[in-house]
Design an enzyme around this catalytic site. Structure first.
Site, short mmCIF file in Angstrom:
data_model
loop_
_atom_site.label_atom_id
_atom_site.label_comp_id
_atom_site.label_asym_id
_atom_site.label_seq_id
_atom_site.Cartn_x
_atom_site.Cartn_y
_atom_site.Cartn_z
N ARG A 96 0.81 -1.21 0.00
CA ARG A 96 0.00 0.00 0.00
C ARG A 96 0.85 1.27 0.00
O ARG A 96 0.49 2.29 -0.59
CB ARG A 96 -0.92 -0.02 1.23
CG ARG A 96 -1.89 1.13 1.25
CD ARG A 96 -3.05 0.83 2.18
NE ARG A 96 -3.99 1.92 2.16
CZ ARG A 96 -4.32 2.60 3.25
NH1 ARG A 96 -3.77 2.31 4.41
NH2 ARG A 96 -5.19 3.58 3.16
N HIS A 111 0.42 4.38 -2.54
CA HIS A 111 0.21 5.77 -2.12
C HIS A 111 1.32 6.68 -2.63
O HIS A 111 1.07 7.82 -3.02
CB HIS A 111 0.13 5.86 -0.59
CG HIS A 111 -1.23 5.57 -0.04
ND1 HIS A 111 -1.80 6.29 0.98
CD2 HIS A 111 -2.14 4.64 -0.40
CE1 HIS A 111 -3.02 5.81 1.23
NE2 HIS A 111 -3.23 4.80 0.42
#
Ligand code: HEM
Ligand code: NAG
Ligand code: NAG
Length: 378
Positions: free
Chosen positions: A89, A93
């Protein structure tokens, strides 16, 4: 006459045999070359490599870079499977906000609010930030100095996290440089779609960074691992249940999140929460996707066939996931003498002058994006 014909037939047969032998030898050589493992051979499409990046970027200056990252991630995942989700993740991002420039790692506290302090930082796992810094320290020792960029570490750690939890491996082009400045909270909000988004708005966000519907469906498959807070999906439970949600899945979620705003977490993939596989798509077909942004991939007629394809074939999902990750990993990269190789992934190098008024998002980054986009054939 007959003899002449026989001779030419023999010559032809000989030539054909020779050609076959050469081809076989070439194939064998390719097979035995390092880094060309089974999974890579299965990867059918190879997205182009952005200008300034290459697969052997650290070959001379830090030849063991990739194996150091891989070993670290392997150990870390063995101790805590959740770190794989955290690292995957983090790379997502990073890339969706201001490009893959490791800006997400910058500690904004000394210089004002940064990406980490923006609301969607959510729950980026502190252990994932710590892991990146640990890897950076190892590489620093091994390769004497700031050689491997933090943005390349993010890309490699994400790739290895996927592989270590059972997913595909793929080759990562290297040579990204780190930005000395973090994105504004506004950039973060506009770059990262909310989990309440439906397909049209997800596609609109992805279109800005040259990703398409296939990329959206494949990359969302990252939700085959990891956790989410109730607040990311409890709009589907209260005040009225979301009719697109499977009722028994809904009552199960209500046990974890009995009221709106409950501070608790649940797994993103209800079937195999820690395995990187195609069960995420089976969940969607069974209407057990967690976020609106997940379930709508099945509800929406444009993306539904892609979901069905990956639910049927894990192999097709794996192939496309590798392709889409390489595309995502090249969004607005800084290369050459742009940016810097950070000595500390959490802070810009001492002495770096950053003109706060002069945003990175202007000309420089734009040029790089266009160059990369050109090569990627967008
Ligand atoms: C398409 C738009 C996307 C949306 C709206 C979205 C949204 C979210 C949200 C809201 C969470 C949970 C945060 C929380 O409540 O704690 C989450 C977690 C996660 N996302 Fe996404 N995401 C998207 C795309 C992606 C992509 C492209 C990847 C990677 C390829 C990814 C990987 C993950 C992972 C691994 C987690 C679990 C993190 C952990 O357990 O620490 N997501 N996502
Ligand atoms: C994320 O932002 C919140 C405030 O919005 C802050 O309390 C938290 O410390 C931040 N998380 C990280 C990892 O920086
Ligand atoms: C790296 O930078 C962060 C943020 O400024 C700081 O807190 C930390 O101590 C630094 N680490 C090292 C090893 O210098």
């Amino acid at each position: 006459m007959a003899r002449a014909r026989l001779t030419s037939a023999l010559v032809l047969a000989g030539a054909a045999l020779l050609a076959v032998l050469v081809l076989v030898a070439a194939a064998e050589r390719q097979e035995s070359s390092p880094g060309n493992d089974d999974l890579m051979k299965r990867q059918r499409h190879h997205p182009p490599v952005a200008r300034g990046l290459s697969f052997d970027f650290y070959k001379r200056r830090c030849p063991r870079a990739e194996s150091i990252v891989r070993d670290y991630v392997r150990d870390a995942v063995r101790k805590d499977a959740g770190i794989a989700a955290g690292l995957l993740r983090l790379h997502f991002h990073d890339c969706f906000v201001q490009g893959c420039d490791a800006s997400v790692l910058l500690d904004g506290s000394a210089t004002g609010p940064g990406e980490q302090q923006a609301p969607p930082n959510l729950t980026l796992r502190p252990s994932a930030f710590a892991a990146i810094n640990d890897i950076r320290d190892r590489l620093e020792r091994e390769c004497r100095g700031a050689v491997v960029s933090c943005s390349d570490i993010l890309a490699l750690a994400a790739r290895d996290s996927v592989a270590e939890t059972g997913g595909p491996s793929y080759r990562v082009p290297l040579g990204r440089r780190d930005s000395p400045r973090f994105a504004t909270q506004q950039d973060v909000l506009s770059g990262l779609p909310a989990p309440t988004s439906t397909v049209p708005s997800l596609l609109a966000v992805l279109r800005n960074i040259n990703l398409d519907a296939t990329d959206l469906v494949a990359l969302s498959g990252g939700h085959t691992v990891g956790l989410a807070h109730c607040t990311s999906f409890d709009g589907r439970l209260f005040p009225r249940p979301d009719p697109t949600m499977n009722p028994s899945f809904l009552s199960k979620l209500k046990q974890t999140c009995p009221a709106k705003g409950t501070d608790a977490r649940t797994v993103l993939d209800v079937r195999t929460p820690n395995a990187f596989d195609n069960k995420y798509y089976i969940n969607l077909v069974k209407r057990e996707g967690l976020f609106v942004s997940d379930q709508d991939l099945y509800t929406n007629a444009a993306t539904r066939p892609i979901v069905e394809r990956y639910a049927r074939s894990q192999r097709e999902f794996f192939d496309q996931f590798g392709v889409s990750m390489v595309k995502m990993g090249q969004i607005r990269v800084l290369t050459g003498d742009q940016g810097q190789v950070r000595r500390n992934c959490s802070a810009r190098n001492p002495g770096t002058r950053v003109h706060e008024g002069l945003q990175w998002s202007s000309s420089l980054v734009q040029t790089v994006v266009e160059a990369a986009a050109e090569r990627l054939g967008f």
